[in-house]
Scaffold this active site. Structure first.
Site: not given
Ligand code: BGC
Length: 533
Positions: A209, A259
């Site tokens: 956002d 990751e």
């Protein structure tokens, strides 16, 4: 995994405005359990992923974009268990799920802000937000002239419990949405942890956002008095948007996402000046996608659309990113209405859908556009909830008109949105039964069937989705292009039928159209087709 095979490069991603999708418990507000129940609808529609707007603990001063706890579900929307169940069911259906993260500001009900407000100026608890002394002899003027996107000043002055005024805090949005201070490492660490919290739960990514916010020019200069502080404009450079420092944050977030196994996506909501500036967020070590607001805001005009398409593809290709296309979301007037409303608006909207789904890249669909829903422009004033309404001095009705709950079936409110007799949080118009999913499902020529068919073809045909396109010759006001192998898209934006030199088989059309004959396709006004062969 090879970069070219990332799932998001050609995905159709369906935005769910949680509060307005489906209400399972009859409290008038949509919820996570309601979404889970209706997932078969989305599987049938043929979307690849869903994006959920914020469902976190929130006073809902800005529909949930005012987050009080980033690691829990608001009881109105369910529980963390409901979230896990929704995610598991979606994954079981082959639907990915991305969620909103709101890093520019929290709610004023967030623990950190409550601590900050209770602290003294200069104390550590204040350093997580942007507190400043006011200007003028008694500090009664705001620290600078920045304006809130929702209207009025971007600063609110705190008062001590005895009423003595003291420092001001910054809120680019509502006063109940204080901006974080991203010069504080603790804020970075907190969001790293919030991302991991949800990545560990298995989300497929985040929609970020106000992704162009967070970092402010440290000098905090005044803006020009006539500067437009309208975020949905993006044409003005402002000292609190699109600052270079924000890219460092995204490089870090990209490393965190990488990751995790399974191709997690980071999507920017960045209302910035032009496609080149947007593409900076999509450099190979940053985010993966950004909403194409230049496309969303383009008028119904062949020349302008062609220009935006070319510019978007060039800017994204230059950084190795896929281009996205979007016509509506929870912040803008629904496109049926933007395109003129009524029969004409719907006709154009349907043609615009085939154009969008035919373009190279991925698409974002906003709930209800598959039903051809218009903006609700006559909501009673006392039902309006968007902070824009009050902050603009009741001159701008705000965004509630595109957030009215979805009609699922039946001929009176709540039209299957919630159990019979429940009262939706925004009133649903008379006559919406005719637009409901039940009324359109399986009905030849309905907007729902148009979306379903086009999304199915888009999946089946190698030519569509990710890839390239080539413009073909066409009369003025007509967009005509080829997607290899073997698909052509023609859109007549004019108000008259045109004769187009084209042959092949009509795969899908946005309105009534005959097959090409003798090398000519007669394409009615404001109509689009996909052709094969
Ligand atoms: C969201 C809006 C929200 C604002 C503040 C926007 O970009 O899409 O709905 O009001 O951010 O969080």
């Amino acid at each position: 995994m090879e970069p070219q095979s990332h799932w998001w490069r050609d995905a159709a991603i369906y935005q769910i405005y949680v509060r307005s999708f489906a209400d399972s418990n009859g409290d008038g507000e949509g919820d996570l359990a309601g979404i889970r129940e209706r997932l078969p609808h989305l599987a049938e529609l043929g979307v690849d992923a869903i994006w959920l707007t914020p469902f976190y603990v929130s006073p809902l001063a800005d529909g949930g974009y005012d987050v009080a706890d980033y690691r829990d579900v608001d009881p109105r929307f369910g529980t963390l268990e409901d979230f896990d169940a929704l995610l598991e069911t979606a994954h079981g259906m082959g639907i990915r799920l991305i969620i909103d993260v709101v890093p520019n500001h929290s709610s004023s009900a967030h623990r950190w802000f409550k601590e900050a407000a209770a602290a003294e100026p200069g104390e550590h608890a204040r350093s997580r937000y942007v507190f400043r002394d006011g200007r003028g002899p008694d500090g009664e003027e705001p620290p600078n002239n920045w304006k809130s996107i929702f209207g009025g000043p971007a600063w609110t002055r705190l008062k001590r419990p005895d009423g003595t005024p003291e420092q001001w805090y910054l809120h680019l949005f509502d006063p109940e949405q204080p901006d974080f201070d991203w010069t504080n490492q603790e804020v970075h660490d907190e969001f790293d942890d919030v991302l991991r919290f949800w990545l560990d739960r298995g989300v497929d990514g985040f929609r970020i956002d106000v992704a162009h916010g967070m970092v402010k020019d440290p000098a905090m200069p005044d803006i020009a008095e006539d500067a437009k502080a309208d975020m949905l404009d993006g044409s003005t450079s402002l000292p609190y948007f699109d600052q270079d420092g924000v890219h460092e944050i995204y490089r870090r977030w990209a490393r965190i996402a990488a990751e995790y196994p399974g191709d997690r996506a980071l999507v920017a909501e960045a209302w910035v000046e032009d496609a080149q500036r947007v593409a900076r967020y999509l450099r190979p070590d940053e985010l993966h996608q950004a909403f194409n607001f230049e496309y969303l805001t383009a008028p119904w005009d062949a020349g302008r659309l062609r220009e935006v398409i070319d510019v978007s593809l060039a800017a994204n290709t230059a950084v190795g990113a896929t281009t996205t296309w979007v016509l509506s979301n929870h912040d803008v007037t629904r496109h049926v209405t933007r395109f003129g409303g009524g029969e004409q608006g719907l006709r154009r909207a349907r043609a615009a859908t085939l154009l969008m789904l035919g373009l190279p890249g991925s698409v974002y669909l906003y709930q209800g556009e598959e039903l051809g829903l218009p903006e609700v422009t006559d909501l009673p004033e006392d039902s309006l909830q968007d902070p824009t309404w009050e902050r603009s001095g009741r001159t701008d009705r705000g965004r509630d008109g595109c957030r009215v709950p979805l009609p699922w079936g039946g001929d009176q409110a709540p039209y299957g949105f919630g159990p019979e007799g429940s009262v939706p949080w925004l009133p649903m118009p008379e006559g919406w039964g005719a637009l409901s999913r039940a009324a359109q499902r399986g009905v030849e020529g309905s907007t729902l069937e148009l979306y379903t068919k086009a999304l199915r073809l888009r999946r089946e045909l190698d030519a569509l989705g990710d890839g390239s396109m080539a413009w073909l010759d066409a009369p003025g006001g007509v967009l005509y292009f080829e997607r290899e192998p073997g698909v052509r898209v023609a859109v007549n934006l004019t108000g008259e039928a045109v004769e187009l030199a084209a042959d092949g088989e009509v795969l899908v059309a946005s309105g009534p159209v005959g097959e090409p004959a003798g090398g000519t396709l007669s394409l009615p006004a404001e109509t689009a087709v996909w052709l094969r062969g």
